[in-house]
Design a protein around this motif. Structure first.
Motif, PDB file in Angstrom:
ATOM      1  N   LYS A  53       1.604   9.213  -6.105  1.00 58.51           N
ATOM      2  CA  LYS A  53       2.147  10.563  -6.019  1.00 58.51           C
ATOM      3  C   LYS A  53       3.103  10.854  -7.170  1.00 58.51           C
ATOM      4  O   LYS A  53       3.098  11.940  -7.768  1.00 58.51           O
ATOM      5  CB  LYS A  53       2.856  10.747  -4.683  1.00 58.51           C
ATOM      6  CG  LYS A  53       1.922  10.766  -3.486  1.00 58.51           C
ATOM      7  CD  LYS A  53       2.701  10.967  -2.208  1.00 58.51           C
ATOM      8  CE  LYS A  53       1.765  10.997  -0.988  1.00 58.51           C
ATOM      9  NZ  LYS A  53       2.522  11.172   0.275  1.00 58.51           N
TER      10      LYS A  53
ATOM     11  N   ALA B 133       0.828  -1.212   0.000  1.00 56.85           N
ATOM     12  CA  ALA B 133       0.000   0.000   0.000  1.00 56.85           C
ATOM     13  C   ALA B 133       0.860   1.259   0.000  1.00 56.85           C
ATOM     14  O   ALA B 133       0.542   2.249  -0.683  1.00 56.85           O
ATOM     15  CB  ALA B 133      -0.925  -0.004   1.211  1.00 56.85           C
ATOM     16  N   SER B 134       1.966   1.248   0.772  1.00 62.31           N
ATOM     17  CA  SER B 134       2.831   2.429   0.802  1.00 62.31           C
ATOM     18  C   SER B 134       3.462   2.687  -0.568  1.00 62.31           C
ATOM     19  O   SER B 134       3.572   3.836  -1.025  1.00 62.31           O
ATOM     20  CB  SER B 134       3.918   2.249   1.862  1.00 62.31           C
ATOM     21  OG  SER B 134       4.691   1.090   1.594  1.00 62.31           O
ATOM     22  N   ILE B 135       3.836   1.587  -1.227  1.00 64.03           N
ATOM     23  CA  ILE B 135       4.425   1.738  -2.554  1.00 64.03           C
ATOM     24  C   ILE B 135       3.380   2.243  -3.538  1.00 64.03           C
ATOM     25  O   ILE B 135       3.663   3.073  -4.416  1.00 64.03           O
ATOM     26  CB  ILE B 135       5.039   0.409  -3.015  1.00 64.03           C
ATOM     27  CG1 ILE B 135       6.130  -0.054  -2.031  1.00 64.03           C
ATOM     28  CG2 ILE B 135       5.616   0.553  -4.401  1.00 64.03           C
ATOM     29  CD1 ILE B 135       7.261   0.930  -1.864  1.00 64.03           C
ATOM     30  N   GLN B 136       2.170   1.743  -3.404  1.00 61.42           N
ATOM     31  CA  GLN B 136       1.105   2.236  -4.284  1.00 61.42           C
ATOM     32  C   GLN B 136       0.861   3.732  -4.082  1.00 61.42           C
ATOM     33  O   GLN B 136       0.670   4.485  -5.054  1.00 61.42           O
ATOM     34  CB  GLN B 136      -0.175   1.447  -4.016  1.00 61.42           C
ATOM     35  CG  GLN B 136      -0.123   0.004  -4.489  1.00 61.42           C
ATOM     36  CD  GLN B 136      -1.446  -0.705  -4.274  1.00 61.42           C
ATOM     37  OE1 GLN B 136      -2.413  -0.103  -3.797  1.00 61.42           O
ATOM     38  NE2 GLN B 136      -1.472  -1.981  -4.597  1.00 61.42           N
ATOM     39  N   ASP B 137       0.879   4.170  -2.816  1.00 63.37           N
ATOM     40  CA  ASP B 137       0.701   5.596  -2.545  1.00 63.37           C
ATOM     41  C   ASP B 137       1.832   6.416  -3.163  1.00 63.37           C
ATOM     42  O   ASP B 137       1.608   7.480  -3.787  1.00 63.37           O
ATOM     43  CB  ASP B 137       0.635   5.817  -1.034  1.00 63.37           C
ATOM     44  CG  ASP B 137       0.254   7.254  -0.689  1.00 63.37           C
ATOM     45  OD1 ASP B 137      -0.334   7.961  -1.545  1.00 63.37           O
ATOM     46  OD2 ASP B 137       0.532   7.684   0.446  1.00 63.37           O
ATOM     47  N   SER B 138       3.075   5.927  -3.001  1.00 58.94           N
ATOM     48  CA  SER B 138       4.214   6.639  -3.596  1.00 58.94           C
ATOM     49  C   SER B 138       4.119   6.663  -5.122  1.00 58.94           C
ATOM     50  O   SER B 138       4.414   7.680  -5.777  1.00 58.94           O
ATOM     51  CB  SER B 138       5.519   5.986  -3.162  1.00 58.94           C
ATOM     52  OG  SER B 138       5.651   6.018  -1.752  1.00 58.94           O
TER      53      SER B 138
END
Length: 412
Positions: free
Chosen positions: A177, A169-174
Motif C-alpha cells: 500500500k 504478510a501484514s507487513i507486505q500488504d502495508s
C-alpha cells in the motif's frame, strides 16, 4: 585340493590386499589426510601415492574447490520488533585440509550456526526498511565475521549473500500500500509538473503572440496616423486652394461689378430702382412685422448716386428721347445732345481660376510627412506665375479713365 595350492592362493590374495593397501590415487582438486597408527602423518596431493599397509590409513578426503551452501530461512527480529525470515548463501573454500579435519568436527554445521547467529546480531540492530535496503552492508559484515572465525578451521569465506528477506504478510500488504501510495504520489507530481510546464509553454506562446499582435497594431496605428495626417494636410491644401480660388472669383466679381457701375455712371433713378427691388426681400421674413420707407427717399437716392459716381447733371440711363411733335403743330423740339457711347470693354477671364499656391507636394508640411513615411513626392514642381493682388487690381480699376467721358479706354 592340495595344501600347496591353497597356500599359493592365500599368498596371492594377501599380496593383492597388501598392494591395494599400499597404493592410493588422489583426484585433482582434492586432498587426502593420512594417519599413521592413529596420528596425523601427511596430506596427500593429487596423483599416485604409496602407503604403508596396515600402518597408514586415509582419514578424510577433502574437496579443495570453492563450495556453495544455501541455508534455509532463519527467523530474525529487527530493531522495530518485526520477525522476518532471511535465507543466505555462503561461498567458501578449504585452504588447509588438516585444519578442516582436525580443527572442527563438522565445518558445514559450524558455518551454518555461525551465519545464523551473526545474521541475527547484524539485522537485530536495523529496522525493516534498513534491512531491506542495506543488503550490501549486511553481506560485508557477515563475510568479515565468518572469515575471521573460520580461519582456524582451514576455511576461507569468499562471500556471503542474502537471498531473500520475507517480512510477515501484514507487513507486505502495508508495504505494497505504501509503495502504491508513493507511486500514485509520484504520478500526481509528474502530472502536475507536466501541466505546469504545459501552462508555462502556453503562456509563453500567448505572450509572444500578444507582443507580435501589439507590434502589428502599433505599426498599423502609426501607418494609419501617417495616412490620416497626410490626408488632412492634402485636404487642407485643397480647401485652402478652393478658398483662394473662391476669393479670387469674388474679387473678380466685385471688380467687374464695380467697374461696370463706374463705367455706367449710375444716377438716383437706377439706385431707386435697385432699392425698390430689394424692398420685397426685406419684407419676406416672418419676423418682419413692419418696415418703414424713409421720408427723404429722393435725397437718400441722390446721395447714393453721388457715391456711385453720378454728378446729377448728366442724363440718366433711364432717360429716353421724346418723340417728335405731331404733324399738326408745325415744329418739333430738337433732341438733346446725346453723350457719346462708351466702347464695350472685353472681360478677360483666363486667369480667374489660376491659383498662386504651389502644389501640395511642394508644401513644407507635405514634404515632412512624405519623408517621415519614406515616400518621395513624384509631382513636378512648376512655379506658378505671379498674379496681382486684389488691392492692386482695385487700385488699377480706380486709376483707369472712366467711360462715357468721350475717351476710349487704353488697351493694355
Amino acid at each position: 585340493m592340495e595344501p600347496a595350492l591353497i597356500a599359493l592362493i592365500v599368498i596371492v590374495l594377501l599380496a593383492v590386499v597388501v598392494l591395494a593397501k599400499s597404493v592410493t590415487i588422489v583426484p585433482q582438486a582434492q586432498a587426502k589426510v593420512v594417519e599413521r597408527l592413529g596420528r596425523y602423518s601427511r596430506t596427500l596431493s593429487p596423483g599416485l601415492a604409496l602407503l604403508v599397509p596396515f600402518v597408514d590409513r586415509v582419514r578424510a578426503t577433502i574437496d579443495l574447490r570453492e563450495q556453495v551452501i544455501s541455508f534455509p530461512p532463519q527467523p530474525v527480529i529487527t530493531a522495530d520488533n518485526l520477525q522476518v525470515g532471511i535465507d543466505t548463501v555462503l561461498y567458501f573454500q578449504v585452504t588447509d585440509p588438516r585444519l578442516a579435519v582436525y580443527g572442527i568436527a563438522n565445518y558445514i554445521t559450524g558455518m551454518e550456526q555461525l551465519t545464523t547467529t551473526t545474521l541475527r546480531n547484524v539485522v537485530g540492530g536495523l529496522n525493516l526498511e534498513g534491512a531491506l535496503t542495506g543488503r550490501d552492508g549486511i553481506n560485508s559484515q557477515l563475510r568479515d565475521v565468518l572469515d575471521g572465525t573460520t580461519g582456524p578451521w582451514g576455511l576461507r569465506v569468499a562471500r556471503v549473500e542474502i537471498k531473500a528477506i520475507d517480512p510477515p504478510a501484514s507487513i507486505q500488504d502495508s508495504m505494497e500500500k505504501q509503495m502504491r501510495a508513493d507511486r500514485d504520489k509520484r504520478a500526481v507530481i509528474l502530472t502536475a509538473e507536466g501541466q505546469r510546464q504545459s501552462a508555462i509553454t502556453t503562456a509563453e506562446g500567448q505572450k509572444a503572440a500578444a507582443i507580435l499582435s501589439a507590434e502589428g497594431k502599433k505599426q498599423a496605428a502609426i501607418l494609419d496616423a501617417e495616412a490620416e495626417r497626410q490626408s488632412r494636410i492634402l485636404r487642407a491644401e485643397g480647401e485652402r486652394a478652393a478658398l483662394f480660388l473662391q476669393a479670387q472669383g469674388q474679387a473678380k466679381s466685385i471688380e467687374t461689378v464695380f467697374q461696370a457701375i463706374h463705367d455706367g455712371k449710375p444716377d438716383s433713378g437706377l439706385l431707386a430702382y435697385q432699392y425698390l427691388q430689394t424692398l420685397p426681400k426685406i419684407a419676406q421674413g416672418d419676423a418682419n412685422k413692419m418696415w418703414i420707407v424713409p421720408s427723404e427717399f429722393s435725397k437718400a437716392l441722390e446721395g447714393l448716386g453721388r457715391l456711385g459716381g453720378s454728378d446729377g447733371e448728366q442724363r440718366s440711363w433711364m432717360d429716353v428721347d421724346r418723340a417728335p411733335a405731331a404733324a399738326g403743330n408745325g415744329a418739333s423740339a430738337p433732341p438733346p445732345a446725346a453723350a457719346p457711347a462708351a466702347p464695350a470693354q472685353s472681360l478677360d477671364t483666363s486667369t480667374w481660376f489660376d491659383s498662386n499656391l504651389p502644389p501640395a507636394a511642394d508644401q513644407p508640411e507635405a514634404k515632412i510627412s512624405l519623408s517621415s513615411i519614406g515616400v518621395e513626392p513624384s509631382l513636378p514642381s512648376t512655379p506658378a506665375p505671379a498674379r496681382p493682388s486684389l488691392a492692386q487690381a482695385t487700385e488699377e480699376a480706380r486709376t483707369t479713365p472712366q467711360l462715357g467721358s468721350g475717351e476710349a479706354p487704353e488697351t493694355p
